[in-house]
Design an enzyme around this catalytic site. Sequence first.
Site, short mmCIF file in Angstrom:
data_model
loop_
_atom_site.label_atom_id
_atom_site.label_comp_id
_atom_site.label_asym_id
_atom_site.label_seq_id
_atom_site.Cartn_x
_atom_site.Cartn_y
_atom_site.Cartn_z
N ASP A 65 0.83 -1.23 0.00
CA ASP A 65 0.00 0.00 0.00
C ASP A 65 0.85 1.27 0.00
O ASP A 65 0.64 2.16 -0.81
CB ASP A 65 -1.06 -0.01 1.12
CG ASP A 65 -0.52 -0.08 2.54
OD1 ASP A 65 0.68 -0.33 2.73
OD2 ASP A 65 -1.34 0.11 3.48
N SER A 108 -13.21 2.64 27.73
CA SER A 108 -13.18 1.38 27.00
C SER A 108 -13.36 0.21 27.95
O SER A 108 -12.62 0.07 28.93
CB SER A 108 -11.85 1.22 26.26
OG SER A 108 -11.76 -0.11 25.78
N GLY A 113 -2.81 -7.49 14.61
CA GLY A 113 -2.68 -7.18 13.19
C GLY A 113 -4.00 -7.27 12.44
O GLY A 113 -4.02 -7.47 11.23
N SER A 116 -6.64 -0.69 15.56
CA SER A 116 -6.43 0.77 15.62
C SER A 116 -7.24 1.50 14.54
O SER A 116 -7.92 2.48 14.84
CB SER A 116 -4.93 1.10 15.53
OG SER A 116 -4.39 0.73 14.29
N ASP A 126 -5.60 -0.26 5.76
CA ASP A 126 -6.44 -0.66 6.88
C ASP A 126 -7.66 0.24 7.02
O ASP A 126 -8.80 -0.23 7.15
CB ASP A 126 -5.63 -0.63 8.19
CG ASP A 126 -4.49 -1.62 8.17
OD1 ASP A 126 -4.41 -2.41 7.22
OD2 ASP A 126 -3.67 -1.58 9.10
O1 A2G Z 1 0.61 -3.34 7.50
C1 A2G Z 1 -0.21 -2.60 8.38
O2 A2G Z 1 -1.47 -3.22 8.51
C2 A2G Z 1 -0.38 -1.18 7.85
N1 A2G Z 1 -1.28 -0.39 8.69
C3 A2G Z 1 -0.93 -1.19 6.43
O3 A2G Z 1 -0.92 0.12 5.93
C4 A2G Z 1 -0.13 -2.12 5.52
O4 A2G Z 1 1.09 -1.54 5.17
C5 A2G Z 1 0.08 -3.48 6.18
C6 A2G Z 1 1.02 -4.34 5.38
O5 A2G Z 1 0.44 -4.66 4.16
C7 A2G Z 1 -0.95 0.07 9.88
O6 A2G Z 1 0.13 -0.10 10.37
C8 A2G Z 1 -1.98 0.85 10.62
#
Ligand code: A2G
Length: 393
Positions: free
Chosen positions: A36, A67, A126, A130, A174
């Site tokens: 991305d 929370s 993962g 967030s 994400d």
């Molecule tokens: O790793 C994380 O999920 C990243 N997002 C996302 O942008 C993408 O790079 C992914 C790997 O494909 C965050 O860290 C919030």
Amino acid sequence: MNITTLNKTFLDLYQALPRQAFFAPGRINLIGEHTDYNGGHVFPCAITYGTYAVARKREDKLIRLYSVNFPDQGIIEFNISQLDYNKEDNWANYPKGMIRYILEAGYEIPSGFECAIYGNIPNGAGLSSSASIELVTGVLVAGLFGIEIPRVELIKLGKKVENEFIGVNSGIMDQFAVGMGMKDAGILLDCQTLKYEYAPIQLENHKIIIMNTNKRRELADSKYNERRSECEAALAQLQRKLPIEALGQLSEEEFAQFQSLITNETVRKRAKHAVYENARTLQALEKLKAGNLAAFGQLMNQSHISLRDDYEVTGLELDSLVEAAWNQPGVIGARMTGAGFGGCAIAIVENDAVDSFIANVGAAYLAKIGYEAAFYVASIGDGAKEIEIEETV
Ligand code: A2G
């Protein structure tokens, strides 16, 4: 926990019932990993696990957040004019950052509010807990105050929270998946142009199994930012040789011609992953559209191998889960999902094989790693939205 109990929690905390309820999902990524932020394609989908929030406006300018997942933190309270990052605010920095950037984008939030949140996405696994908190805050603020914020703008503000408020130099996948998810569909997103299309995923004879290593991954401390800058260097080197705007336009053939020009071995491996992963993602979509799930699974497996050997973001835990999964009957494909370094993997498994798959992969993982993995059956659900205040969690 359901909305009724969340409402009860709210009543206990704030001595009144909430008025509105909101939900934002987590996500899995089917293929297109670490592409991305390189301007390539990703193919994630929203899942039905997510974050629920109930809220009520206040008369004054106070924002009060609680929370259920972090009861020790109590109610976190701040004034709408005090929206600086504060380490002690812990999880609440995500909503705080979102509120700040909504205001900075020129939207007016007329008063404070109080809110209770509950999430059923495993934390730090993962699965984008967030982005889920960012987007649930976005739809909450918009819904509570009747502010019209285009969805893509909310998504970009969520990414800004991650990049500028929290300090993870992440891409947009994400927030996009969480904001734009659709039941029973994956989203093919071109991260360069933000053009996207939904591809139906109706798995009648298969399930998507999420396998959690139970190894937490703290992105800000991890090698995520390091990978990102290594890859930037790699692509910059390539782009000096090629008239390309971004990874999305670079074909495998072009890359094969030019990879020998990258002298640094590590940089070459990183670029190789990014370029071929992008190509695999586009191929995977074609296979899926053609109903060729087996070929889709093969591409998932290749994606994992590339993330393991060239991008080097898997680690023993993820590799153990995925390699055990590959050895099971009825498995179409398996790979890590998300940033890596821990967190979750996914596998597509035939319905009849699911129970033995979980038992066998679980046992292999325990024997090798010394603690248990967790398994969940994923359902593909909708993106962030307002929900009925009575809706069951
Ligand atoms: O790793 C994380 O999920 C990243 N997002 C996302 O942008 C993408 O790079 C992914 C790997 O494909 C965050 O860290 C919030």
